[in-house]
Design an enzyme around this catalytic site. Structure first.
Site, PDB file in Angstrom:
ATOM      1  N   TYR A  98      24.042 -28.210  28.333  1.00 33.81           N
ATOM      2  CA  TYR A  98      25.292 -27.449  28.253  1.00 33.81           C
ATOM      3  C   TYR A  98      24.981 -26.103  27.623  1.00 33.81           C
ATOM      4  CZ  TYR A  98      30.047 -26.220  26.678  1.00 33.81           C
ATOM      5  OH  TYR A  98      31.243 -25.585  26.453  1.00 33.81           O
ATOM      6  N   LYS A 139      25.806 -20.949  16.200  1.00 33.94           N
ATOM      7  CA  LYS A 139      25.939 -21.976  15.160  1.00 33.94           C
ATOM      8  C   LYS A 139      25.347 -21.545  13.811  1.00 33.94           C
ATOM      9  CE  LYS A 139      26.390 -25.591  18.629  1.00 33.94           C
ATOM     10  NZ  LYS A 139      27.795 -25.948  18.707  1.00 33.94           N
ATOM     11  N   ASP A 178      17.756 -22.032  25.265  1.00 34.54           N
ATOM     12  CA  ASP A 178      19.073 -22.023  24.621  1.00 34.54           C
ATOM     13  C   ASP A 178      18.922 -22.763  23.293  1.00 34.54           C
ATOM     14  OD1 ASP A 178      21.601 -22.484  23.686  1.00 34.54           O
ATOM     15  OD2 ASP A 178      22.441 -23.110  25.615  1.00 34.54           O
TER      16      ASP A 178
END
Ligand code: HOZ
Length: 430
Positions: free
Chosen positions: A145, A268, A240
């Protein structure tokens, strides 16, 4: 739960004005049933809901809170930045300071651009890779994702998988027609597609440790094949590292595995809990972005003063304290404890861990790709999730997510989690 009256009524109220009552589907308890709890405040490894219940937190806001909630250095940095203004739309020195910290830490990054979310970071990195190579094709892996980017929302993990909608309406076919899907860890498939259309491939994007179909570990052969095939064919390799950056090592998965991508996306932890994303890589590629080069990407709030203050404080604490070996040891103890309990009780399961990320799968197979992860027993996971929640342990509300251990989790917390897991799994096995 009986002790969730306020959360239930706030959820009903929220549903009147917010789709599904939540601002991100991953929070909705859609995969486990029941009503999401509403959080009042967080402190260290705990958060507290509006009914006064305390939970030991294993999501850490889905990754950012490696230092726990409200870390004093982070709170101080934000508080000190606040009175000077919240946004200027003009450069500030903290942006350079955060960029320097990132460049220093992450092996592949010589230059970095700040954005506001992981989604923005991956969307921008894809555009840059296409602009740099003059090619269109993007290779992604099922179950990875990369945020809700149109071209990447194909067999995507996280909420898209939890809620049974791996692809989304609203995305024109043209947006995904250049996205090619492969299974994670499939070296033969990767070699074949490069053999067939290598000269059309702009980039390959992956989570170098997957967190979004549960934790899936890359094989060394897979990482090596990615690096060598991309180099051979002039394609951009994008890691990623929104989840793994500053999480599985200070320099992310690329430091841990010794494989250097061309571009890296971050989010994050790099924002310390405030909305931040970033993408960076070799200067030669990054200088294709506007205003130096022709690939356009912009943002009113990018490099925001509060977010950069929070990110700098977080990275400095991590750099000064190097919590990674202790985090890994603690997580290892928890994961092998869970493994032992489930084995003893005869519950089909497997575990996966890298650093302080882990998943306990209700699946007897080692989960190495999407096809295997799709066989997880989600009904059993729901019972496990609610059993743990009732015992004050807050796990990700989906079998297809990573658990995160933070520096504030103590030995007693690990033991309390194992005790709660034993009771819950005994109930499930009986
Ligand atoms: N990347 C996050 C965990 N899979 C998603 C969280 C969210 O979508 O709210």
């Amino acid at each position: 739960m009986d002790n969730s009256k306020k959360s239930q009524s706030e959820f009903e109220r929220a549903c009147n004005v917010i789709p599904g009552g939540v601002n991100s589907p991953a929070r909705a308890f859609g995969g486990v049933g029941g009503t999401p709890i509403f959080i009042e405040r967080g402190e260290k490894q705990y958060f507290y809901d509006i009914d006064g219940n305390r939970y030991l937190d294993y999501i850490g806001s889905w990754g950012p809170h490696i230092l726990g909630h409200s870390h004093p250095a982070v709170v101080k940095a934000i508080a000190e930045a606040l009175p000077s203004g919240t946004s200027f739309g003009a450069p500030t020195v903290r942006e350079t300071e955060l960029a320097e910290l990132i460049v220093d830490a992450v092996p592949s990054i010589e230059k970095v651009r700040m954005v506001n979310s992981g989604t923005e970071a991956t969307m921008s990195a894809i555009r840059l890779a296409r602009g740099y190579t003059g090619r269109d094709v993007v290779i992604k892996f099922s179950g990875c994702y990369h945020g809700h980017v149109d071209s990447l929302l194909v067999q995507a993990g996280s909420g898209a998988l939890t809620l049974g909608t791996p692809s989304s309406p609203g995305i024109p076919a043209g947006c995904t027609s250049d996205t090619h899907l492969l299974e994670y860890n499939d070296v033969a498939g990767l070699s074949e597609v490069f053999g067939n259309i290598g000269d059309q491939i702009a980039c390959v994007i992956l989570e170098p440790v997957v967190g979004n179909m549960g934790v899936v570990v890359p094989t060394p052969e897979f990482l090596q094949a990615l690096r060598s095939l991309c180099s051979e064919h002039g394609s951009v390799l994008i890691f990623d590292e929104v989840m793994t950056g500053f999480r599985v090592a200070f320099g992310g998965a690329q430091e841990r595995f010794g494989v250097t991508p061309d571009l890296t996306t971050l989010g994050k932890i790099v924002g310390g809990g405030l909305p931040v994303g970033a993408y960076g890589g070799r200067a030669e590629i990054m200088d294709v972005i506007s205003p130096v080069g022709p690939v356009y990407q912009a943002g009113t709030l990018s490099g925001n003063p509060l977010a950069t203050a929070s990110g700098i404080a977080t990275l400095k604490v991590l750099k000064e304290t190097n919590p990674y070996p202790a985090l890994e040891e603690k997580t290892q103890r928890l994961v092998s404890g869970l493994d032992n309990i489930a084995t003893e009780l005869g519950i089909p399961h497997s575990v996966a861990q890298v650093g302080s990320m882990f998943t306990f799968f209700f699946n007897s197979e080692t989960v190495s790709n999407f096809t295997i992860s799709a066989k997880n027993d989600t009904e059993m996971f729901s019972r496990y999730f609610h059993g743990m929640l009732n015992r004050g342990i807050y796990l990700p509300c989906s079998q297809f997510e990573a658990n995160f251990v933070g520096v504030e989790h103590t030995d007693d917390d690990i033991q309390a989690t194992l005790d709660a897991a034993r009771e819950t799994l005994e109930e499930i096995a009986s």
